[in-house]
Design an enzyme around this catalytic site. Structure first.
Site, mmCIF file in Angstrom:
data_model
loop_
_atom_site.group_PDB
_atom_site.id
_atom_site.type_symbol
_atom_site.label_atom_id
_atom_site.label_comp_id
_atom_site.label_asym_id
_atom_site.label_seq_id
_atom_site.Cartn_x
_atom_site.Cartn_y
_atom_site.Cartn_z
ATOM 1 N N LYS A 1 1.068 -1.160 -0.076
ATOM 2 C CA LYS A 1 -0.033 -0.016 -0.151
ATOM 3 C C LYS A 1 0.739 1.378 0.037
ATOM 4 O O LYS A 1 0.558 2.298 -0.690
ATOM 5 C CB LYS A 1 -0.980 0.027 1.084
ATOM 6 C CG LYS A 1 -1.981 -0.912 1.186
ATOM 7 C CD LYS A 1 -2.926 -1.013 2.530
ATOM 8 C CE LYS A 1 -2.016 -1.045 3.872
ATOM 9 N NZ LYS A 1 -1.565 -2.123 4.152
ATOM 10 N N ARG B 1 -9.387 1.403 9.352
ATOM 11 C CA ARG B 1 -8.830 -0.049 9.820
ATOM 12 C C ARG B 1 -9.927 -0.802 10.494
ATOM 13 O O ARG B 1 -9.651 -1.941 10.709
ATOM 14 C CB ARG B 1 -7.482 0.009 10.374
ATOM 15 C CG ARG B 1 -6.236 -0.525 9.626
ATOM 16 C CD ARG B 1 -5.172 -0.154 10.376
ATOM 17 N NE ARG B 1 -4.147 -1.239 10.229
ATOM 18 C CZ ARG B 1 -3.000 -0.526 9.483
ATOM 19 N NH1 ARG B 1 -3.126 0.715 9.137
ATOM 20 N NH2 ARG B 1 -1.904 -1.426 9.185
ATOM 21 N N ARG C 1 11.641 -6.307 3.808
ATOM 22 C CA ARG C 1 11.535 -4.855 3.977
ATOM 23 C C ARG C 1 12.478 -4.269 4.563
ATOM 24 O O ARG C 1 12.945 -4.686 5.780
ATOM 25 C CB ARG C 1 10.137 -4.282 4.454
ATOM 26 C CG ARG C 1 10.115 -2.821 4.526
ATOM 27 C CD ARG C 1 8.898 -2.427 4.765
ATOM 28 N NE ARG C 1 8.086 -2.778 5.567
ATOM 29 C CZ ARG C 1 6.605 -2.684 5.796
ATOM 30 N NH1 ARG C 1 6.202 -1.876 4.980
ATOM 31 N NH2 ARG C 1 6.137 -3.175 6.672
ATOM 32 N N ARG D 1 11.725 -2.719 10.403
ATOM 33 C CA ARG D 1 10.981 -2.126 11.403
ATOM 34 C C ARG D 1 10.739 -3.133 12.387
ATOM 35 O O ARG D 1 10.666 -4.324 12.137
ATOM 36 C CB ARG D 1 9.618 -2.056 10.577
ATOM 37 C CG ARG D 1 9.344 -0.676 10.035
ATOM 38 C CD ARG D 1 8.166 -0.269 9.289
ATOM 39 N NE ARG D 1 6.979 -0.859 9.546
ATOM 40 C CZ ARG D 1 5.878 -0.480 8.910
ATOM 41 N NH1 ARG D 1 5.904 0.066 7.772
ATOM 42 N NH2 ARG D 1 4.656 -1.023 9.205
HETATM 43 P P1 AP5 Z 1 1.157 0.804 8.668
HETATM 44 O O1 AP5 Z 1 2.372 1.561 8.673
HETATM 45 O O2 AP5 Z 1 -0.107 1.318 8.011
HETATM 46 O O3 AP5 Z 1 1.360 -0.778 8.252
HETATM 47 P P2 AP5 Z 1 0.500 -1.851 7.411
HETATM 48 O O4 AP5 Z 1 -0.956 -1.733 6.886
HETATM 49 O O5 AP5 Z 1 0.814 -2.990 8.238
HETATM 50 O O6 AP5 Z 1 1.406 -1.675 6.067
HETATM 51 P P3 AP5 Z 1 2.962 -1.702 5.913
HETATM 52 O O7 AP5 Z 1 3.291 -0.290 5.943
HETATM 53 O O8 AP5 Z 1 3.575 -2.896 6.723
HETATM 54 O O9 AP5 Z 1 2.937 -2.250 4.397
HETATM 55 P P4 AP5 Z 1 2.480 -1.726 3.178
HETATM 56 O O10 AP5 Z 1 1.258 -2.422 2.612
HETATM 57 O O11 AP5 Z 1 2.481 -0.297 2.961
HETATM 58 O O12 AP5 Z 1 3.700 -2.432 2.009
HETATM 59 P P5 AP5 Z 1 5.162 -1.490 1.553
HETATM 60 O O13 AP5 Z 1 4.685 -0.759 0.404
HETATM 61 O O14 AP5 Z 1 5.747 -0.923 2.520
HETATM 62 O O15 AP5 Z 1 0.803 0.663 10.224
HETATM 63 C C1 AP5 Z 1 1.758 0.248 11.006
HETATM 64 C C2 AP5 Z 1 1.240 0.069 12.714
HETATM 65 O O16 AP5 Z 1 0.451 1.266 13.127
HETATM 66 C C3 AP5 Z 1 -0.005 -0.741 12.721
HETATM 67 O O17 AP5 Z 1 0.092 -2.083 12.713
HETATM 68 C C4 AP5 Z 1 -0.933 -0.167 13.846
HETATM 69 O O18 AP5 Z 1 -0.112 -0.610 14.871
HETATM 70 C C5 AP5 Z 1 -0.813 1.197 13.651
HETATM 71 N N1 AP5 Z 1 -1.884 2.006 12.571
HETATM 72 C C6 AP5 Z 1 -1.809 2.497 11.527
HETATM 73 N N2 AP5 Z 1 -2.870 2.884 11.198
HETATM 74 C C7 AP5 Z 1 -3.719 2.537 12.057
HETATM 75 C C8 AP5 Z 1 -5.135 2.588 12.078
HETATM 76 N N3 AP5 Z 1 -5.773 3.073 11.014
HETATM 77 N N4 AP5 Z 1 -5.743 2.006 13.137
HETATM 78 C C9 AP5 Z 1 -5.160 1.537 14.047
HETATM 79 N N5 AP5 Z 1 -3.829 1.208 14.267
HETATM 80 C C10 AP5 Z 1 -3.108 1.869 13.137
HETATM 81 O O19 AP5 Z 1 5.756 -2.905 0.872
HETATM 82 C C11 AP5 Z 1 6.312 -3.705 1.795
HETATM 83 C C12 AP5 Z 1 7.512 -4.347 1.018
HETATM 84 O O20 AP5 Z 1 7.359 -5.048 -0.089
HETATM 85 C C13 AP5 Z 1 8.640 -3.275 0.844
HETATM 86 O O21 AP5 Z 1 9.840 -3.743 1.127
HETATM 87 C C14 AP5 Z 1 8.440 -3.013 -0.549
HETATM 88 O O22 AP5 Z 1 9.740 -2.564 -1.276
HETATM 89 C C15 AP5 Z 1 8.106 -4.282 -1.239
HETATM 90 N N6 AP5 Z 1 7.305 -4.151 -2.241
HETATM 91 C C16 AP5 Z 1 6.107 -3.278 -2.546
HETATM 92 N N7 AP5 Z 1 5.384 -3.574 -3.717
HETATM 93 C C17 AP5 Z 1 6.047 -4.511 -4.187
HETATM 94 C C18 AP5 Z 1 6.038 -5.145 -5.537
HETATM 95 N N8 AP5 Z 1 5.179 -4.870 -6.322
HETATM 96 N N9 AP5 Z 1 6.905 -6.215 -6.003
HETATM 97 C C19 AP5 Z 1 7.877 -6.535 -5.049
HETATM 98 N N10 AP5 Z 1 8.093 -5.943 -3.751
HETATM 99 C C20 AP5 Z 1 7.271 -5.093 -3.544
#
Ligand code: AP5
Length: 215
Positions: A9, A88, A127, A160
């Site tokens: 995302k 969420r 990541r 992280r």
């Molecule tokens: P948040 O930061 O929102 O984390 P998440 O939803 O768990 O999402 P991530 O940031 O882990 O992953 P992403 O989907 O963005 O993937 P990314 O692009 O980095 O939230 C963190 C925490 O905050 C929550 O657990 C909670 O505690 C709290 N929180 C936040 N909002 C909240 C809310 N509304 N309510 C309650 N609590 C809340 O990609 C991941 C990896 O994959 C990277 O290494 C990237 O380089 C790789 N990648 C990406 N796309 C590709 C592709 N197409 N091919 C290959 N590799 C790829």
């Protein structure tokens, strides 16, 4: 944007906001920024939020809603806005409806990124994030030129805390229980757009744009 932790995302939000000149509001980024701020100035609610985050649990709805309400200027951005990681829970989704109504704006679509669980876990465990400028890498699919060093600012890359196996398991379970029900919520509002999150980031962005343009 909806989708399991690690589905990409943040990567898509960065590409799309650049392409559309839209404001990108990531609640996760707001909490991570608070973590690197002076700990003496954290409110009790924010200190609790950081503990929940480290464990992979959700932050309390009231805290999340407060930080979103402090950033409603984002919703008036001329290029539009992308909400990443919010809402969420059903309570957050209902509160968002009220905020949007108050601000006289509406959602064009809810993009739900989908991918098999095993691939999501591999994206999370590989990541690496720059501790300084927050650029995101992956040890296999998007490695930095020099191991563990950010291409953009030359500072160290870190894993992280919530990408460690125990927290990942909690995040996945929490996603299924609290966030997956939002898929139905937005489908009923006619806003749901499901997007396959496999392929390169650019291919996925193109897929997202095609879907958005066809609406
Ligand atoms: P948040 O930061 O929102 O984390 P998440 O939803 O768990 O999402 P991530 O940031 O882990 O992953 P992403 O989907 O963005 O993937 P990314 O692009 O980095 O939230 C963190 C925490 O905050 C929550 O657990 C909670 O505690 C709290 N929180 C936040 N909002 C909240 C809310 N509304 N309510 C309650 N609590 C809340 O990609 C991941 C990896 O994959 C990277 O290494 C990237 O380089 C790789 N990648 C990406 N796309 C590709 C592709 N197409 N091919 C290959 N590799 C790829």
């Amino acid at each position: 944007m909806l989708g399991a932790p690690g589905v990409g995302k943040g990567t898509q939000a960065a590409l799309l906001s650049n392409h559309l000149h839209a404001c990108h509001l990531s609640t996760g980024d707001v909490f991570r920024a608070a973590k690197s701020a002076d700990q003496c100035h954290l409110s009790p609610a924010m200190a609790q939020a950081l503990i929940a985050m480290r464990r992979g649990e959700l932050v309390a709805d009231a805290t999340v809603l407060q930080i979103v309400k402090e950033r409603t200027a984002c919703l008036s951005c001329r290029g539009g806005f992308i909400l990443d990681g919010f809402p969420r829970t059903l309570e957050q989704a209902r509160a968002l409806q009220d905020i949007l109504q108050e601000q006289h704006v509406k959602l064009d679509a809810t993009l739900d990124y989908e991918m098999p669980l095993a691939e999501v876990v591999s994206r999370l465990s590989g990541r690496r994030t720059c501790g300084t400028c927050k650029a995101v890498y992956h040890v296999q699919t998007h490695p930095p030129k020099v191991r563990d060093i950010c291409d953009l600012c030359g500072n160290a890359l870190i894993q992280r805390e919530d990408d460690k196996p125990q927290a990942v398991a909690v995040r996945m379970e929490t996603y299924q229980r609290s966030t997956a029900p939002l898929i139905d919520f937005y489908a009923k509002l006619g806003l749901l757009v499901q997007i396959k999150a496999t392929g390169s980031p650019e291919e996925i962005m193109q897929r997202s744009m095609t879907q958005l343009e066809s609406r």
